[in-house]
Design an enzyme around this catalytic site. Structure first.
Site, PDB file in Angstrom:
ATOM      1  NE  ARG A 158      -3.674  -2.368   0.032  1.00 13.63           N
ATOM      2  CZ  ARG A 158      -3.319  -3.545  -0.517  1.00 13.63           C
ATOM      3  NH1 ARG A 158      -2.179  -3.664  -1.176  1.00 13.63           N
ATOM      4  NH2 ARG A 158      -4.114  -4.592  -0.423  1.00 13.63           N
ATOM      5  CB  SER A 235      -9.156  -0.861   4.007  1.00 17.41           C
ATOM      6  OG  SER A 235      -9.898  -1.972   3.558  1.00 17.41           O
ATOM      7  CD  GLU A 340      -5.265   1.330   2.358  1.00 17.45           C
ATOM      8  OE1 GLU A 340      -5.588   1.157   1.168  1.00 17.45           O
ATOM      9  OE2 GLU A 340      -5.445   0.476   3.249  1.00 17.45           O
TER      10      GLU A 340
END
Length: 348
Positions: A158, A235, A340
């Site tokens: 990520r 998320s 994130e």
């Protein structure tokens, strides 16, 4: 150019104060020219496209927001090339419709194509980095434009060298696809089970895409204006990756807290072992829908890893809940979760 545009209309969280100015660029040439001019004049600039991985503060942005509205997508025999503003799921859908495989596990992920290498987006066992051929970048320090390979992007879980940096801007993305129409090897147990397949097996890309979309809808992870569980940034926390020593310590805490017969989901990862952030959040006492039906921001009622705007929230509300969840997991298990999304004008 428009003035005082509410940025809440340009993010999937539907949060964020106004932009002092908004410039929408519908061609790559225009995008390059506008960003070069703004950079040369040292004007504060925020570049966004789909707004799906972005948290903007309630004060908004006192500068020029450049919205990437390029949409071109072109599929070849074993590749697909898309402009940065193209809706990512449109790219996946076109490959499947064209009889090409390899991207189907990434179906339903909201946002733009240009964001995918920045975040190295991934789902159901596939990351963009595994199919990325090249990215066309505008170097904002020199003004030059060039294609670079994935080896120059520092791709990780990520993340990439492009994330949290304004030095380069993605203009186009070139991806490898399978001309036989078969999916990527099924590497995620939940998806393989839903397809009644074995891990590592390949299935028709269209079949896998349909199942991925069904699984994501069940978790509120496919955008739907009528479903407040999708008013999110997806998320919100990344799954933590722990070293062997850290893992041993955390597993001991887990056993003490929830019992020796409960196993936390874990997966091999570069640098250690990846644990499930959603599992940690739930076992720390933050269940689906927390903190309750009257709260302006809640954990999704379908998935504990998503923070959702229930229609009348502020970014301050979101930040407060994110901090409460992060600190609760830290107190319960000694694991610090990292957000994130990219933040602008706020700190989590």
């Amino acid at each position: 150019m428009s003035e005082h545009v509410p940025l809440s209309t340009l993010t999937t969280l539907r949060l964020g104060g106004p932009a002092r100015w908004l410039a929408e660029c519908t061609t790559t040439d225009t995008l390059v020219e506008v960003v070069r001019l703004l950079d040369a004049a040292r004007v504060p600039t925020l570049v966004l496209a789909g707004g799906s991985n972005l948290v903007i503060g309630d004060a908004g942005f006192d500068g020029v927001v450049v919205r990437i509205a390029t949409t071109g997508i072109e599929a070849g025999e074993d590749t697909v090339r898309a402009e940065a503003g193209a809706v990512w799921d449109d790219v996946v859908a076109l490959t499947v419709k064209s009889g090409l495989g390899g991207l189907e596990c990434l179906s339903g992920i909201p946002g733009s194509t240009g964001a995918t290498p920045v975040q190295n987006v991934g789902a159901y066992g596939v990351e963009v980095g595994s199919v990325l051929r090249a990215v066309r970048l505008l170097d904002r320090t020199s003004g030059g434009v060039r294609w670079v390979g994935p080896g120059e992007l520092g791709l990780g879980y990520r993340t990439s060298v492009l994330k949290h940096s304004d030095d380069a801007l993605v203009l186009e993305v070139d991806l490898a696809v399978r001309p036989d129409g078969a999916s990527a090897p099924l590497g995620y147990r939940e998806l393989a089970s839903a397809l009644h397949a074995e891990e590592g097996e390949r299935r028709p890309a269209a079949e896998v895409r349909e199942q991925v979309l069904a699984l994501r809808r069940g978790k509120g992870m496919v955008l739907d204006s009528g479903d407040l569980d999708t008013w999110s940034a997806g998320s919100f926390f990344t799954n933590p990756v722990l070293s062997d020593d850290e893992l041993s310590r955390v597993l001991a805490v887990v056993e003490e807290r929830v019992g020796p017969d409960v196993r936390i989901p874990r997966f091999p990862a570069d640098g250690g072992t990846k644990l499930s952030a959603g599992w940690l959040i739930e076992r720390a006492g933050f269940g689906k829908g927390f903190p309750g039906p009257d709260a302006p921001v809640r954990l999704s009622t379908k998935h504990t890893l998503a923070l959702t705007n229930r229609g009348a929230a502020t970014t301050a509300d979101l930040v407060a809940l994110a901090r409460e969840v992060r600190d609760g997991v830290q107190d319960a298990f000694g694991v610090r979760l990292e957000p994130e999304p990219v933040t602008v004008g706020c700190v989590i």
